[in-house]
Design an enzyme around this catalytic site. Structure first.
Site, mmCIF file in Angstrom:
data_model
loop_
_atom_site.group_PDB
_atom_site.id
_atom_site.type_symbol
_atom_site.label_atom_id
_atom_site.label_comp_id
_atom_site.label_asym_id
_atom_site.label_seq_id
_atom_site.Cartn_x
_atom_site.Cartn_y
_atom_site.Cartn_z
ATOM 1 N N LEU A 1 0.815 -1.219 0.000
ATOM 2 C CA LEU A 1 0.000 0.000 0.000
ATOM 3 C C LEU A 1 0.850 1.271 0.000
ATOM 4 O O LEU A 1 1.877 1.348 0.670
ATOM 5 C CB LEU A 1 -0.936 0.001 1.220
ATOM 6 C CG LEU A 1 -1.924 -1.167 1.316
ATOM 7 C CD1 LEU A 1 -2.860 -0.974 2.510
ATOM 8 C CD2 LEU A 1 -2.740 -1.337 0.035
ATOM 9 N N GLY B 1 -1.502 6.331 -2.893
ATOM 10 C CA GLY B 1 -2.621 6.185 -3.832
ATOM 11 C C GLY B 1 -3.717 5.328 -3.214
ATOM 12 O O GLY B 1 -4.910 5.665 -3.264
ATOM 13 N N HIS B 2 -3.306 4.205 -2.596
ATOM 14 C CA HIS B 2 -4.280 3.341 -1.918
ATOM 15 C C HIS B 2 -4.894 4.080 -0.722
ATOM 16 O O HIS B 2 -6.095 3.979 -0.475
ATOM 17 C CB HIS B 2 -3.596 2.068 -1.411
ATOM 18 C CG HIS B 2 -2.977 1.213 -2.478
ATOM 19 N ND1 HIS B 2 -1.625 0.983 -2.554
ATOM 20 C CD2 HIS B 2 -3.526 0.543 -3.524
ATOM 21 C CE1 HIS B 2 -1.367 0.198 -3.581
ATOM 22 N NE2 HIS B 2 -2.499 -0.076 -4.200
ATOM 23 N N ASP C 1 -5.730 3.149 -13.201
ATOM 24 C CA ASP C 1 -5.947 1.936 -13.990
ATOM 25 C C ASP C 1 -7.269 2.067 -14.741
ATOM 26 O O ASP C 1 -8.245 1.373 -14.454
ATOM 27 C CB ASP C 1 -5.918 0.723 -13.066
ATOM 28 C CG ASP C 1 -4.573 0.578 -12.402
ATOM 29 O OD1 ASP C 1 -3.687 -0.033 -13.004
ATOM 30 O OD2 ASP C 1 -4.383 1.134 -11.302
ATOM 31 N N GLN D 1 -8.927 -0.931 -16.385
ATOM 32 C CA GLN D 1 -9.499 -1.808 -15.351
ATOM 33 C C GLN D 1 -10.875 -1.300 -14.926
ATOM 34 O O GLN D 1 -11.823 -2.073 -14.772
ATOM 35 C CB GLN D 1 -8.534 -1.832 -14.167
ATOM 36 C CG GLN D 1 -9.064 -2.480 -12.919
ATOM 37 C CD GLN D 1 -7.970 -2.687 -11.896
ATOM 38 O OE1 GLN D 1 -7.180 -3.594 -12.015
ATOM 39 N NE2 GLN D 1 -7.902 -1.846 -10.885
ATOM 40 N N ARG E 1 4.793 -0.777 -8.276
ATOM 41 C CA ARG E 1 5.904 -1.196 -9.136
ATOM 42 C C ARG E 1 7.044 -0.165 -9.184
ATOM 43 O O ARG E 1 8.140 -0.505 -9.613
ATOM 44 C CB ARG E 1 5.407 -1.438 -10.559
ATOM 45 C CG ARG E 1 4.571 -2.682 -10.692
ATOM 46 C CD ARG E 1 4.416 -3.080 -12.152
ATOM 47 N NE ARG E 1 4.073 -4.477 -12.278
ATOM 48 C CZ ARG E 1 2.847 -4.957 -12.274
ATOM 49 N NH1 ARG E 1 1.831 -4.133 -12.174
ATOM 50 N NH2 ARG E 1 2.629 -6.251 -12.387
HETATM 51 P P1 AMP Z 1 -3.151 -2.259 -7.091
HETATM 52 O O1 AMP Z 1 -2.798 -2.590 -5.680
HETATM 53 O O2 AMP Z 1 -2.028 -1.699 -7.885
HETATM 54 O O3 AMP Z 1 -3.875 -3.384 -7.784
HETATM 55 O O4 AMP Z 1 -4.196 -1.073 -7.013
HETATM 56 C C1 AMP Z 1 -5.319 -1.129 -6.188
HETATM 57 C C2 AMP Z 1 -6.174 0.074 -6.447
HETATM 58 O O5 AMP Z 1 -5.398 1.248 -6.201
HETATM 59 C C3 AMP Z 1 -6.647 0.161 -7.906
HETATM 60 O O6 AMP Z 1 -7.972 0.641 -7.922
HETATM 61 C C4 AMP Z 1 -5.697 1.164 -8.508
HETATM 62 O O7 AMP Z 1 -6.248 1.864 -9.604
HETATM 63 C C5 AMP Z 1 -5.489 2.096 -7.321
HETATM 64 N N1 AMP Z 1 -4.259 2.874 -7.468
HETATM 65 C C6 AMP Z 1 -3.025 2.417 -7.783
HETATM 66 N N2 AMP Z 1 -2.165 3.444 -7.896
HETATM 67 C C7 AMP Z 1 -2.875 4.568 -7.643
HETATM 68 C C8 AMP Z 1 -2.557 5.960 -7.613
HETATM 69 N N3 AMP Z 1 -1.328 6.398 -7.862
HETATM 70 N N4 AMP Z 1 -3.548 6.839 -7.320
HETATM 71 C C9 AMP Z 1 -4.811 6.413 -7.063
HETATM 72 N N5 AMP Z 1 -5.173 5.112 -7.078
HETATM 73 C C10 AMP Z 1 -4.220 4.208 -7.365
#
Ligand code: AMP
Length: 282
Positions: A31, A34-35, A151, A154, A188
Site C-alpha cells: 500500500l 494512492g491506496h 488503472d 481496469q 511497481r
Molecule cells: P493495485 O494494488 O495496484 O492493484 O491497485 C489497487 C487500487 O489502487 C486500484 O484501484 C488502482 O487503480 C489504485 N491505485 C493504484 N495506484 C494509484 C494511484 N497512484 N492513485 C490512485 N489510485 C491508485
C-alpha cells in the site's frame, strides 16, 4: 485499529450484523499514498458508522509472467499499519483457496475492453481482473467499490462487469495520486533504480504535453505523435500511446483519455490523463 482478517469464515463473521453500508477497496497490497487516498474516499463515502474493507490479494490469474508475480512486493504488516491509519475497518488478506476454491473455476471474460491496450500485450490479464473482482464482490457484498483512475482500462472492465451482471454496487473512482514530480504512485515504482526513476518522469511530462496540445486544438494524430516524441528514449519501450473515448474506441466526442504504457528496465508502467477536446480535429 483495523481488524486483520485472513479467511472467508472470519470475513463473514466480521461483516455479520454490520448492515449494508460497506465499501470495498480492492488492492494487491504494498500500500502507498494512492491506496490511502482510496481508503479515505471509501471512509468519506460510508461515513463514520459504515464499514471499509480493504482487500490485499496478489491475484495470480492476472499475471502473465511468473517472475512478475513472484517479484510483486508484499508486506502485510506494513499494509496493516497503513490501512489502519487511513481508516479501514478490515484488512482482508485472503488465501488463494479463499478466492479460487477449485482449480477449474470459470473465469469471467472481460471481452473487447480487456483485449486491447494492456490486454493485447498481456492476454488474459483482464479476465483475471474481472474474475477476482467478481469473487471479491461475492464474498464482501459491498454497496460501494472504490478504484483508482490510474488503472482506467481496469475501471472500464469492471463497469462493464457490474452492468452486464446487474450487480447492485456503485463504482466510485478516485483521482490518481502522484509524486511531486508528477509520476503516478505505483507499487511497481519501487523496482525502478534511480536512473530509471529519473526516466519515468517523462511519462507525466508527456501526458501534460498531450493535454496542452489538445487544448490548443491539435489533431488527435498530432497529439499522439507529440506524446511519443516526449517519451522517446533508448531505454524506454513504448507499448502504446492512444487517445480514446470511454468505450476505448476512437474519440468522436468532446473528450477522451490519453493512455500511455511503457517499460523502463523490466518495469511496465501505465498512466492516463483526461483530455478535453474543444473542437475535435481527428
Ligand atoms: P493495485 O494494488 O495496484 O492493484 O491497485 C489497487 C487500487 O489502487 C486500484 O484501484 C488502482 O487503480 C489504485 N491505485 C493504484 N495506484 C494509484 C494511484 N497512484 N492513485 C490512485 N489510485 C491508485
Amino acid at each position: 485499529m483495523a481488524l486483520l482478517v485472513t479467511s472467508n469464515t472470519q470475513l463473514r463473521n466480521s461483516l455479520a450484523g454490520l448492515g449494508d453500508n460497506v465499501a470495498l477497496v480492492p488492492t494487491m497490497g504494498a500500500l502507498h499514498e494512492g491506496h490511502v487516498a482510496l481508503i479515505e474516499l471509501a471512509r468519506k463515502t460510508v461515513g463514520k458508522a459504515g464499514c471499509v474493507v480493504v482487500s490485499d490479494f496478489i491475484n495470480p490469474t492476472q499475471f502473465n509472467d511468473d517472475e512478475d508475480f513472484k517479484n510483486y512486493p508484499k508486506d502485510v504488516k506494513e499494509d496493516f499499519l497503513i490501512a489502519t491509519a487511513a481508516g479501514a475497518n478490515i484488512l482482508w488478506v485472503p488465501s488463494r483457496d479463499d478466492i479460487y476454491p477449485s482449480e477449474d473455476m470459470n473465469m469471467v471474460k472481460a471481452g473487447f475492453l480487456g483485449e486491447i491496450l494492456e490486454g493485447s500485450d498481456r492476454p488474459g490479464h483482464f479476465d483475471g481482473v474481472a474474475t477476482v473482482v467478481n469473487r471479491l464482490f461475492e464474498l464482501v457484498v459491498p454497496k460501494y467499490a472504490i478504484f483508482g483512475q490510474k488503472d482506467l482500462q481496469q475501471i472500464l472492465v469492471i463497469k462493464e462487469l457490474i452492468k452486464t451482471n446487474k450487480i447492485p454496487i456503485s463504482l466510485i473512482v478516485g483521482p490518481t495520486v502522484r509524486e511531486s514530480d508528477g509520476l503516478a504512485l505505483s507499487s511497481r515504482n519501487s523496482r525502478l533504480d534511480s536512473h530509471q526513476r529519473e526516466l519515468a518522469k517523462k511519462i507525466p511530462v508527456a501526458l501534460a504535453q498531450g493535454y496542452d496540445a489538445a487544448v490548443s486544438g491539435a489533431r488527435v494524430v498530432d497529439i499522439r505523435q507529440q506524446v511519443r516524441e516526449a517519451l522517446e528514449h533508448p531505454e524506454i519501450k513504448i507499448h502504446y500511446v492512444e487517445l480514446l473515448d470511454d468505450k476505448l474506441e476512437t474519440v468522436t466526442n468532446n473528450h477522451g483519455w490519453l493512455l500511455v504504457s511503457v517499460t523502463i528496465g523490466n518495469t511496465r508502467l501505465i498512466d492516463n490523463s483526461f483530455i478535453p477536446l474543444g473542437n475535435l480535429n481527428c
